[in-house]
Write a protein that holds these residues in place. Structure first.
Motif, PDB file in Angstrom:
ATOM      1  N   CYS A   1       0.067   5.309   2.387  1.00 25.90           N
ATOM      2  CA  CYS A   1      -1.596   4.810   2.712  1.00 25.90           C
ATOM      3  C   CYS A   1      -2.216   5.182   1.494  1.00 25.90           C
ATOM      4  O   CYS A   1      -1.966   6.239   0.883  1.00 25.90           O
TER       5      CYS A   1
ATOM      6  N   ARG B   1      -5.439   6.036   1.540  1.00 24.47           N
ATOM      7  CA  ARG B   1      -6.430   7.028   1.776  1.00 24.47           C
ATOM      8  C   ARG B   1      -5.682   8.515   1.779  1.00 24.47           C
ATOM      9  O   ARG B   1      -6.224   9.289   1.473  1.00 24.47           O
TER      10      ARG B   1
ATOM     11  N   GLN C   1      -4.239  -3.199  -0.227  1.00 23.83           N
ATOM     12  CA  GLN C   1      -4.490  -1.743   0.372  1.00 23.83           C
ATOM     13  C   GLN C   1      -4.131  -1.308   1.322  1.00 23.83           C
ATOM     14  O   GLN C   1      -4.599  -1.510   2.499  1.00 23.83           O
TER      15      GLN C   1
ATOM     16  N   LEU D   1      -3.092   1.020   4.446  1.00 17.92           N
ATOM     17  CA  LEU D   1      -3.720   1.764   5.182  1.00 17.92           C
ATOM     18  C   LEU D   1      -2.771   2.030   6.369  1.00 17.92           C
ATOM     19  O   LEU D   1      -2.352   1.090   7.138  1.00 17.92           O
ATOM     20  N   CYS D   2      -2.433   3.452   6.660  1.00 12.90           N
ATOM     21  CA  CYS D   2      -1.757   3.815   7.872  1.00 12.90           C
ATOM     22  C   CYS D   2      -2.233   3.119   9.020  1.00 12.90           C
ATOM     23  O   CYS D   2      -1.655   3.010  10.037  1.00 12.90           O
TER      24      CYS D   2
ATOM     25  N   GLU E   1      -6.480   1.667  10.537  1.00 13.30           N
ATOM     26  CA  GLU E   1      -7.828   0.865   9.980  1.00 13.30           C
ATOM     27  C   GLU E   1      -8.778   2.289  10.088  1.00 13.30           C
ATOM     28  O   GLU E   1      -9.586   2.359   9.177  1.00 13.30           O
TER      29      GLU E   1
ATOM     30  N   CYS F   1      -8.025   5.390   9.349  1.00 10.15           N
ATOM     31  CA  CYS F   1      -7.621   6.382   8.763  1.00 10.15           C
ATOM     32  C   CYS F   1      -8.876   7.423   7.893  1.00 10.15           C
ATOM     33  O   CYS F   1      -9.451   6.806   7.217  1.00 10.15           O
TER      34      CYS F   1
ATOM     35  N   GLY G   1      -8.434   9.621   5.690  1.00  3.61           N
ATOM     36  CA  GLY G   1      -8.107  10.003   4.216  1.00  3.61           C
ATOM     37  C   GLY G   1      -8.011  11.653   4.128  1.00  3.61           C
ATOM     38  O   GLY G   1      -8.348  12.274   4.918  1.00  3.61           O
TER      39      GLY G   1
END
Ligand SMILES: [Zn+2]
Ligand SMILES: [Zn+2]
Length: 192
Positions: free
Chosen positions: A68, A70, A142, A144-145, A147, A149, A151
């Protein structure tokens, strides 16, 4: 990843390939090293001959291993992608770009940029480069684990998905906080 094209007829035949994580690591030297395949990618392919041309279509299924952008957590993302490829005999033609010419000589396969058409040469072709490029397109720009997340906190590094930290909105490392600290020092000096 060889396909014996000289054995293809006008009746479609089924072919299966397994792409392993180590296969990906060896080939994808341009991919970010933190990304990869979470497990084997299975490819089911149908192929038949139409005159001199070859028509391939099928589907690849598996999971990507991602980090991820973030929160830096590793996560898996399923992939399921259909593909089709129309190949015509290269004959005496040589691709203009050196990479394409090398691929045609090495793999018996030269692919257009869209990966949907190409040329072939010889009795067998190596589809490894085709699978590799097809999978490379499926990696998110990009990752992302999820939407939503939250971070990591830029000051204390806490994973905001898991815990709320006490850092507040203005991080101490921001230029504004540093200026405020400086001003406090200066006014403190005036008072003495
Ligand atoms: Zn995340
Ligand atoms: Zn924090």
């Amino acid at each position: 990843m060889k396909l014996h094209v000289d054995r293809l007829t006008d009746t479609p035949s089924e072919h299966a390939f397994t792409l392993t994580p180590s296969w990906w690591r060896e080939r994808a030297d341009t991919a970010p090293p933190r990304e990869g395949l979470a497990g084997d990618v299975q490819v089911e392919l149908r192929a038949h001959r139409m005159g001199g041309d070859l028509f391939l279509d099928g589907e690849l299924r598996g999971e990507l291993d991602l980090e991820c952008g973030r929160c830096l957590a590793r996560y898996r993302q399923p992939i399921r992608e259909r593909f089709r490829l129309l190949l015509e005999p290269a004959g005496d033609r040589v691709p203009a770009d050196p990479e394409g010419a090398a691929a045609l000589a090495r793999d018996g396969l030269y692919l257009s940029d869209e990966l949907e058409t190409g040329w072939y040469r010889g009795s067998e072709i190596d589809l490894g480069g085709f699978f590799q490029e097809g999978i490379a397109l499926l990696f998110p720009v990009q990752p992302l684990c999820r939407e939503t997340c939250q971070g990591l906190c830029p000051s204390c590094g806490a994973d905001r998905n898991v815990e709320a930290c006490a850092c507040g909105e203005v991080s101490p490392s921001s230029p504004f906080a540093a200026l405020r600290g400086l001003r406090n020092q200066m006014t403190g000096g005036d008072e003495r």
